[in-house]
Design a protein around this motif. Structure first.
Motif, PDB file in Angstrom:
ATOM      1  N   GLU A   6       0.526  -0.945  -0.268  1.00  0.00           N
ATOM      2  CA  GLU A   6      -0.166   0.187   0.070  1.00  0.00           C
ATOM      3  C   GLU A   6       0.645   1.337   0.394  1.00  0.00           C
ATOM      4  O   GLU A   6       0.579   2.004  -1.253  1.00  0.00           O
ATOM      5  CB  GLU A   6      -0.665  -0.322   1.047  1.00  0.00           C
ATOM      6  N   ALA A   7       1.827   1.169   1.016  1.00  0.00           N
ATOM      7  CA  ALA A   7       2.408   2.019   0.853  1.00  0.00           C
ATOM      8  C   ALA A   7       3.444   2.457  -0.926  1.00  0.00           C
ATOM      9  O   ALA A   7       3.811   3.862  -1.016  1.00  0.00           O
ATOM     10  CB  ALA A   7       3.837   2.609   1.940  1.00  0.00           C
ATOM     11  N   ILE A   8       3.958   1.886  -0.730  1.00  0.00           N
ATOM     12  CA  ILE A   8       4.779   1.622  -1.851  1.00  0.00           C
ATOM     13  C   ILE A   8       3.656   2.409  -3.288  1.00  0.00           C
ATOM     14  O   ILE A   8       4.777   2.485  -4.320  1.00  0.00           O
ATOM     15  CB  ILE A   8       5.746  -0.004  -2.665  1.00  0.00           C
ATOM     16  N   LYS A   9       3.224   1.492  -3.489  1.00  0.00           N
ATOM     17  CA  LYS A   9       1.882   1.946  -4.173  1.00  0.00           C
ATOM     18  C   LYS A   9       1.266   3.705  -4.348  1.00  0.00           C
ATOM     19  O   LYS A   9       1.164   4.514  -5.503  1.00  0.00           O
ATOM     20  CB  LYS A   9       0.354   1.289  -4.265  1.00  0.00           C
ATOM     21  N   LEU A  10       1.140   4.083  -2.841  1.00  0.00           N
ATOM     22  CA  LEU A  10       1.116   5.307  -2.730  1.00  0.00           C
ATOM     23  C   LEU A  10       2.477   5.879  -3.641  1.00  0.00           C
ATOM     24  O   LEU A  10       1.821   7.369  -3.485  1.00  0.00           O
ATOM     25  CB  LEU A  10       0.343   5.405  -1.346  1.00  0.00           C
ATOM     26  N   LEU A  11       2.909   5.863  -2.972  1.00  0.00           N
ATOM     27  CA  LEU A  11       4.265   6.530  -3.176  1.00  0.00           C
ATOM     28  C   LEU A  11       4.475   6.569  -5.012  1.00  0.00           C
ATOM     29  O   LEU A  11       4.956   7.587  -5.405  1.00  0.00           O
ATOM     30  CB  LEU A  11       5.412   5.993  -2.792  1.00  0.00           C
ATOM     31  N   ASN A  12       4.252   5.571  -5.611  1.00  0.00           N
ATOM     32  CA  ASN A  12       4.289   6.376  -6.849  1.00  0.00           C
ATOM     33  C   ASN A  12       5.147   6.541  -7.709  1.00  0.00           C
ATOM     34  O   ASN A  12       5.375   7.602  -8.371  1.00  0.00           O
ATOM     35  CB  ASN A  12       3.142   7.388  -7.608  1.00  0.00           C
ATOM     36  N   ILE A  13       6.494   5.571  -7.583  1.00  0.00           N
ATOM     37  CA  ILE A  13       7.409   6.023  -7.549  1.00  0.00           C
ATOM     38  C   ILE A  13       8.294   5.395  -8.989  1.00  0.00           C
ATOM     39  O   ILE A  13       7.899   4.825 -10.077  1.00  0.00           O
ATOM     40  CB  ILE A  13       8.221   4.615  -6.953  1.00  0.00           C
ATOM     41  N   LYS A  14       8.447   6.810  -9.750  1.00  0.00           N
ATOM     42  CA  LYS A  14       9.466   7.190 -10.626  1.00  0.00           C
ATOM     43  C   LYS A  14      10.977   6.689 -10.666  1.00  0.00           C
ATOM     44  O   LYS A  14      11.578   6.716 -10.241  1.00  0.00           O
ATOM     45  CB  LYS A  14       9.248   8.592 -11.139  1.00  0.00           C
ATOM     46  N   PRO A  15      10.548   6.554 -12.263  1.00  0.00           N
ATOM     47  CA  PRO A  15      12.492   5.243 -11.816  1.00  0.00           C
ATOM     48  C   PRO A  15      13.416   6.584 -11.432  1.00  0.00           C
ATOM     49  O   PRO A  15      14.492   6.429 -11.309  1.00  0.00           O
ATOM     50  CB  PRO A  15      12.536   4.692 -13.525  1.00  0.00           C
ATOM     51  N   SER A  16      13.352   7.594 -12.399  1.00  0.00           N
ATOM     52  CA  SER A  16      14.278   8.807 -11.876  1.00  0.00           C
ATOM     53  C   SER A  16      14.179   9.281 -10.794  1.00  0.00           C
ATOM     54  O   SER A  16      15.157  10.653 -10.813  1.00  0.00           O
ATOM     55  CB  SER A  16      14.272   9.389 -13.221  1.00  0.00           C
ATOM     56  N   GLY A  17      13.544   9.405  -9.665  1.00  0.00           N
ATOM     57  CA  GLY A  17      12.923  10.241  -8.794  1.00  0.00           C
ATOM     58  C   GLY A  17      13.868   9.964  -7.569  1.00  0.00           C
ATOM     59  O   GLY A  17      14.539   9.488  -7.410  1.00  0.00           O
ATOM     60  N   VAL A  18      13.690  11.452  -6.604  1.00  0.00           N
ATOM     61  CA  VAL A  18      14.696  11.571  -5.171  1.00  0.00           C
ATOM     62  C   VAL A  18      13.468  10.389  -3.896  1.00  0.00           C
ATOM     63  O   VAL A  18      12.416  11.272  -4.088  1.00  0.00           O
ATOM     64  CB  VAL A  18      15.509  12.184  -5.079  1.00  0.00           C
ATOM     65  N   TYR A  19      13.838   9.442  -3.663  1.00  0.00           N
ATOM     66  CA  TYR A  19      13.003   9.447  -2.356  1.00  0.00           C
ATOM     67  C   TYR A  19      13.594   9.328  -1.060  1.00  0.00           C
ATOM     68  O   TYR A  19      14.962   9.104  -1.020  1.00  0.00           O
ATOM     69  CB  TYR A  19      12.412   8.324  -2.671  1.00  0.00           C
TER      70      TYR A  19
END
Length: 301
Positions: free
Chosen positions: A10-23
């Motif tokens: 659920e957490a990873i889905k909401l983060l909507n991770i971009k491959p080039s992003g900074v997290y």
């Protein structure tokens, strides 16, 4: 017990991770969530924070098997802006204590194992639970148990702690707590020491003040469409997060989106979930410690 990341999918889905992003992962732990973020990055970067040197050491081994596009910083997450100056695509905060910390007797987090009273997440911290129970006044102890543990018998427990000093171990404290409660309370579901131990842990690690301090900074650190995802484990944390989010956000898909703000105010954030997300039945069966977890998310518009 190995640490199982709570509400991972659920957490990873909401983060909507971009491959080039900074997290940013403010609470690295044993890299349960961090490794899932890192798996989804190509040219992006993960920056994780933790106060536990053992956790950092173990997490490096885990993350190195995935990618080297990460950095781990031994610091309180409240100081993240000293290390990260640019806006980021996402921030994750998992406020739970990791299973290895609970299960390591020397750390003194658990009321189920006899151990020295410690409860420090950062072993460089000089303040331990032992110091608090043996040095604070009756009024100070009562306030901690009442405010941080929402303990109904706060005064009775604090009074018996003061009378029983010095207190060295977790089981000594557990026995004092049990003697302070009525049979009716002792027969209720759940361990009678849970709330007192929670309160002391919060006090030792200054958890609520840290969360209150970092929330506005984390919101400001987000890029456009950047997400802040927070997993809490008790009502005090959840209430603080809910109020902070509602103060600045609208609800996605609600025709009365701006009901929380003055009509002329510029709305800059949107709630990702109107209703709090909790573990499903399958997760509860696989990880009973996830029972009290709640997830909330918000994004920058």
């Amino acid at each position: 017990m190995n640490h199982i990341p709570v509400l991972k999918d659920e957490a990873i889905k909401l983060l909507n991770i971009k491959p080039s992003g900074v997290y940013l992962d403010f609470t690295l732990g044993r890299a349960g969530h961090s490794k899932e973020i890192l798996k989804r990055l190509t040219t992006g970067k993960l920056i994780a924070f933790d106060l536990d040197k053992d956790a950092i050491k173990e997490s490096k081994i885990i993350l190195d098997k995935i990618s080297h596009n990460y950095e781990i910083i031994h610091s309180n997450y409240c100081d993240f802006d000293k290390y990260v100056k640019d806006k980021v695509d996402g921030i994750l905060i998992d406020l739970g204590v990791s299973s290895p910390q609970f299960d390591d007797p020397s750390r003194g987090f658990s009321y189920k194992v006899d151990a020295p009273l410690d409860m420090r997440m950062d072993l460089d911290n000089k303040v331990t639970a032992k110091e608090l129970v043996n040095s604070l006044s009756l009024n100070e102890l009562t306030k901690i148990l009442r405010d941080y543990g929402e303990e109904k018998d706060a005064f009775k427990i604090a009074n018996n702690i003061v009378k029983s000093r010095p207190i060295e171990t977790t089981f000594e404290l557990v026995n004092i707590i049990k003697k302070s409660k009525s049979n009716k309370e002792l027969n209720k579901k759940g361990h009678p020491a849970k709330q007192t131990f929670q309160a002391l842990r919060i006090a030792v690690n200054d958890e609520l003040n840290s969360l209150a301090f970092v929330l506005p900074k984390a919101l400001k650190a987000l890029k456009k469409d950047g997400r802040l995802i927070i997993i809490t484990f008790h009502s005090l944390e959840d209430r603080m997060v809910k109020q902070a989010f509602n103060k600045v956000a609208k609800v996605i898909g609600n025709r009365n989106d701006d009901y929380q703000l003055p009509s002329k105010a510029k709305i800059e954030y949107a709630l990702l979930n109107k209703d709090v997300i909790i573990p499903n039945i399958k997760e509860l069966e696989n990880n009973p410690r996830s029972k009290s977890a709640k997830l909330r998310g918000i994004k920058k518009l």
